[in-house]
Design a protein around this motif. Structure first.
Motif, mmCIF file in Angstrom:
data_model
loop_
_atom_site.group_PDB
_atom_site.id
_atom_site.type_symbol
_atom_site.label_atom_id
_atom_site.label_comp_id
_atom_site.label_asym_id
_atom_site.label_seq_id
_atom_site.Cartn_x
_atom_site.Cartn_y
_atom_site.Cartn_z
ATOM 1 N N LYS A 1 0.829 -1.210 0.000
ATOM 2 C CA LYS A 1 0.000 0.000 0.000
ATOM 3 C C LYS A 1 0.862 1.258 0.000
ATOM 4 O O LYS A 1 0.522 2.260 -0.635
ATOM 5 C CB LYS A 1 -0.926 -0.005 1.224
ATOM 6 C CG LYS A 1 -2.032 -1.046 1.164
ATOM 7 C CD LYS A 1 -2.913 -0.980 2.416
ATOM 8 C CE LYS A 1 -4.016 -2.034 2.353
ATOM 9 N NZ LYS A 1 -4.857 -2.007 3.587
ATOM 10 N N TYR A 2 1.985 1.206 0.735
ATOM 11 C CA TYR A 2 2.888 2.355 0.784
ATOM 12 C C TYR A 2 3.607 2.556 -0.549
ATOM 13 O O TYR A 2 4.001 3.669 -0.891
ATOM 14 C CB TYR A 2 3.930 2.165 1.890
ATOM 15 C CG TYR A 2 3.359 2.283 3.282
ATOM 16 C CD1 TYR A 2 3.239 3.522 3.909
ATOM 17 C CD2 TYR A 2 2.952 1.155 3.978
ATOM 18 C CE1 TYR A 2 2.716 3.629 5.192
ATOM 19 C CE2 TYR A 2 2.432 1.252 5.260
ATOM 20 C CZ TYR A 2 2.315 2.492 5.855
ATOM 21 O OH TYR A 2 1.798 2.596 7.126
ATOM 22 N N LEU A 3 3.757 1.472 -1.300
ATOM 23 C CA LEU A 3 4.499 1.556 -2.557
ATOM 24 C C LEU A 3 3.682 2.167 -3.690
ATOM 25 O O LEU A 3 4.252 2.705 -4.645
ATOM 26 C CB LEU A 3 4.967 0.159 -2.977
ATOM 27 C CG LEU A 3 6.081 -0.478 -2.137
ATOM 28 C CD1 LEU A 3 6.333 -1.902 -2.611
ATOM 29 C CD2 LEU A 3 7.365 0.342 -2.226
ATOM 30 N N LYS A 4 2.375 2.095 -3.610
ATOM 31 C CA LYS A 4 1.523 2.528 -4.726
ATOM 32 C C LYS A 4 1.802 3.966 -5.140
ATOM 33 O O LYS A 4 1.888 4.278 -6.332
ATOM 34 C CB LYS A 4 0.044 2.362 -4.359
ATOM 35 C CG LYS A 4 -0.425 0.921 -4.375
ATOM 36 C CD LYS A 4 -1.926 0.832 -4.101
ATOM 37 C CE LYS A 4 -2.396 -0.613 -4.165
ATOM 38 N NZ LYS A 4 -3.860 -0.721 -3.895
ATOM 39 N N SER A 5 1.946 4.856 -4.166
ATOM 40 C CA SER A 5 2.156 6.269 -4.486
ATOM 41 C C SER A 5 3.573 6.550 -4.985
ATOM 42 O O SER A 5 3.854 7.641 -5.472
ATOM 43 C CB SER A 5 1.873 7.129 -3.256
ATOM 44 O OG SER A 5 2.781 6.814 -2.211
ATOM 45 N N LEU A 6 4.457 5.567 -4.864
ATOM 46 C CA LEU A 6 5.861 5.754 -5.263
ATOM 47 C C LEU A 6 6.159 5.158 -6.633
ATOM 48 O O LEU A 6 7.252 5.341 -7.164
ATOM 49 C CB LEU A 6 6.797 5.110 -4.219
ATOM 50 C CG LEU A 6 6.555 5.501 -2.750
ATOM 51 C CD1 LEU A 6 7.496 4.716 -1.851
ATOM 52 C CD2 LEU A 6 6.752 6.996 -2.550
ATOM 53 N N LYS A 7 5.186 4.480 -7.204
ATOM 54 C CA LYS A 7 5.387 3.794 -8.488
ATOM 55 C C LYS A 7 5.531 4.810 -9.618
ATOM 56 O O LYS A 7 4.730 5.727 -9.764
ATOM 57 C CB LYS A 7 4.203 2.883 -8.775
ATOM 58 C CG LYS A 7 4.360 2.039 -10.030
ATOM 59 C CD LYS A 7 3.072 1.320 -10.378
ATOM 60 C CE LYS A 7 2.643 0.361 -9.291
ATOM 61 N NZ LYS A 7 1.437 -0.414 -9.699
ATOM 62 N N ILE A 8 6.575 4.660 -10.431
ATOM 63 C CA ILE A 8 6.784 5.579 -11.554
ATOM 64 C C ILE A 8 6.919 4.871 -12.896
ATOM 65 O O ILE A 8 6.926 5.526 -13.943
ATOM 66 C CB ILE A 8 8.028 6.466 -11.335
ATOM 67 C CG1 ILE A 8 9.289 5.621 -11.198
ATOM 68 C CG2 ILE A 8 7.843 7.377 -10.138
ATOM 69 C CD1 ILE A 8 10.568 6.433 -11.183
ATOM 70 N N GLY A 9 7.063 3.547 -12.886
ATOM 71 C CA GLY A 9 7.196 2.876 -14.176
ATOM 72 C C GLY A 9 7.583 1.426 -14.040
ATOM 73 O O GLY A 9 7.531 0.831 -12.958
ATOM 74 N N LYS A 10 7.990 0.864 -15.189
ATOM 75 C CA LYS A 10 8.406 -0.536 -15.248
ATOM 76 C C LYS A 10 9.818 -0.617 -15.810
ATOM 77 O O LYS A 10 10.294 0.296 -16.477
ATOM 78 C CB LYS A 10 7.452 -1.342 -16.139
ATOM 79 C CG LYS A 10 5.990 -1.292 -15.708
ATOM 80 C CD LYS A 10 5.710 -2.142 -14.485
ATOM 81 C CE LYS A 10 5.763 -3.620 -14.815
ATOM 82 N NZ LYS A 10 5.332 -4.451 -13.649
ATOM 83 N N VAL A 11 10.462 -1.737 -15.533
ATOM 84 C CA VAL A 11 11.795 -1.968 -16.093
ATOM 85 C C VAL A 11 11.647 -2.369 -17.549
ATOM 86 O O VAL A 11 10.849 -3.244 -17.895
ATOM 87 C CB VAL A 11 12.542 -3.077 -15.318
ATOM 88 C CG1 VAL A 11 13.898 -3.338 -15.947
ATOM 89 C CG2 VAL A 11 12.706 -2.680 -13.861
ATOM 90 N N LEU A 12 12.411 -1.727 -18.418
ATOM 91 C CA LEU A 12 12.386 -2.042 -19.843
ATOM 92 C C LEU A 12 13.089 -3.369 -20.080
ATOM 93 O O LEU A 12 14.251 -3.531 -19.697
ATOM 94 C CB LEU A 12 13.081 -0.941 -20.650
ATOM 95 C CG LEU A 12 13.149 -1.159 -22.165
ATOM 96 C CD1 LEU A 12 11.756 -1.062 -22.774
ATOM 97 C CD2 LEU A 12 14.079 -0.135 -22.806
ATOM 98 N N PRO A 13 12.412 -4.334 -20.690
ATOM 99 C CA PRO A 13 13.084 -5.596 -21.005
ATOM 100 C C PRO A 13 14.276 -5.343 -21.918
ATOM 101 O O PRO A 13 14.127 -4.789 -23.010
ATOM 102 C CB PRO A 13 11.989 -6.403 -21.724
ATOM 103 C CG PRO A 13 10.703 -5.783 -21.286
ATOM 104 C CD PRO A 13 11.002 -4.323 -21.102
ATOM 105 N N GLU A 14 15.441 -5.695 -21.447
ATOM 106 C CA GLU A 14 16.670 -5.436 -22.213
ATOM 107 C C GLU A 14 16.816 -6.460 -23.339
ATOM 108 O O GLU A 14 16.588 -7.650 -23.149
ATOM 109 C CB GLU A 14 17.889 -5.506 -21.290
ATOM 110 C CG GLU A 14 17.821 -4.541 -20.118
ATOM 111 C CD GLU A 14 18.168 -3.113 -20.519
ATOM 112 O OE1 GLU A 14 18.459 -2.882 -21.700
ATOM 113 O OE2 GLU A 14 18.141 -2.241 -19.632
#
Length: 443
Positions: A81-94
């Motif tokens: 729940k604490y992480l939801k507001s901190l989410k900014i994106g996903k890791v790009l599959p290299e």
């Protein structure tokens, strides 16, 4: 640096259903973001609010902290729940992942399957009977020790040292119980574990719960990592591993004759750690961070000790008894913990997978009723580091499965006899000292 925990990229603003922005790993490392299950979090501002402390967060920035996150948090849903507001994106599959990285990804997936297996086996469920008996032994031994002192005082030295043995055992076993409570592995809820943790470590042992949490979880997150693990931060007195001794030797730095540290170690750190160094560091910590609650709890320990022993021994005698108990407890603690870490790899953080990190920095000691009891089941140090919240009485059950995973990926699973593990402390200190001495004197 990152733009702050409250910053949300344009691609994320609006609704949570919009497609998240993707980031490459070099960008994640540069901005010191955190990755959990391929999701990127900007924890720049949250670090200061994190219950585990800012240092614990800093040690994992720019890395995949998935397994560390899952291992430390008992209530994952609450933490998420604490992480939801901190989410900014996903890791790009290299597209240019090499074979080693693919192998690491496979290992991570297999380890998470192993964790699921442990959950299905109910290995994270504590036994009320086991921990009730652990607590009962503390009360019984403490009462026996106090009763003998009350009846004999200094009149009978044999009785006195039997009492000391009872009190030392109480403190050592309380150390293992508070360790389990600190890892949230005894009671059902986090709050209950924290409360019981304060009762044991503050009232029975006379030490700070907050200071223990702050220090111990840094060790678990990055065991044997130079500048990150506080348990190996004693450069002025001892050098461990191969990297640091060589570095300091080549720089012509040295405060003591480290090539003799395998000798003076046994008369210094084990003797002074708990009765002197830990007490001094604890009060510095509590004063610096104004840990008023811990101070109040520890006051109960001193009041308890006063009423139990001052009437029979006097103030000075009670102080001497406390020092003597902690002196022997310190040797017990050092041997039970450091035989599993000091002889292992000590180096800078290489950002290895969680599984591989724990295997190269920890080892086990053979199982027996005595070894289990005397070490608080930390003879299963590997399993404990892989699953910190698993009750210690279940560690042996997951051990065969950990061995299988090690065999699959060619990772060494070290398990020693108690005598071998003890002698290895001497040998590793000797080797490190010689590396420093050779580098120091190499023209």
């Amino acid at each position: 640096m990152g733009k702050g925990a409250n910053h949300v990229p344009d691609e994320v603003e609006g609704t949570v259903n919009e497609e998240l922005k993707t980031f490459k790993w070099n960008e994640i490392r540069q901005n010191k973001w955190l990755v959990i299950e391929d999701t990127v979090y900007d924890v720049t501002n949250f670090r200061k609010k994190h219950p585990g402390g800012i240092t614990l967060m800093n040690n994992n920035l720019g890395q995949d902290a998935t397994d560390a996150f899952m291992s430390f948090h008992k209530d994952l849903k609450k933490a998420e729940k604490y992480l939801k507001s901190l989410k900014i994106g996903k890791v790009l599959p290299e597209s240019d992942i090499n074979q080693n990285e693919e192998r690491r990804d496979e290992l991570n997936k297999d380890f998470r399957k192993l964790r699921k297996l442990a959950e299905r086996m109910n290995l994270f469920k504590p036994s009320p009977w086991f921990y009730s008996l652990q607590f009962l032994q503390l009360i019984v031994l403490d009462i026996i020790g106090a009763y003998i002192i009350h009846k004999s005082g200094y009149d009978n030295w044999i009785s006195y040292f039997i009492a000391v043995a009872c009190l030392v055992t109480t403190q050592a076993q309380a150390g293992w119980l508070q360790h389990d409570l600190g890892h949230l592995s005894v009671l059902k809820t986090t709050k209950l574990n924290h409360f019981a943790h304060r009762v044991v470590i503050c009232i029975i042992m006379g030490f700070s719960a907050d200071r223990w949490n702050s220090r111990h979880f840094k060790h678990h997150a990055k065991p044997n990592a130079i500048k990150k693990d506080p348990d190996i931060r004693f450069t002025y007195f001892y050098l461990v591993g191969k990297t640091l001794p060589k570095e300091l030797g080549e720089k012509k730095k040295g405060w003591l004759p480290y090539h003799f540290q395998q000798i003076y170690f046994f008369f210094t750190l084990p003797a002074l750690l708990i009765p002197v160094l830990s007490v001094f560091e604890m009060y510095l910590y509590m004063i610096r961070y104004m840990k008023i609650m811990d101070m109040l709890w520890i006051t109960i320990f001193y009041a308890r000790w006063y009423f139990m022993f001052v009437p029979s021994l006097g103030v000075l005698g009670a102080i001497k008894l406390c020092f003597l108990v902690r002196f022997f407890q310190s040797y017990w603690f050092i041997w039970s913990t450091q035989m599993s870490h000091l002889p292992m790899e000590v180096d800078y953080d290489k950002d290895l997978s969680w599984f591989r990190t724990q295997l190269v920095t920890t080892c086990n000691v053979e199982q027996s009723a005595f070894n289990d009891w005397v070490s608080g089941h930390l003879n299963f140090q590997i399993e404990h580091h892989l699953f910190p919240t698993m009750p210690r009485h279940n560690l042996y059950k997951i051990a065969p499965h950990v061995r299988e995973l090690c065999e699959k990926y060619g990772i060494e699973y070290k398990c020693k006899t108690m005598s071998q593990a003890t002698f290895d402390i001497y040998h590793c200190l000797k080797e490190s000292g010689e590396i420093w001495h050779e580098a120091y004197n190499n023209m």
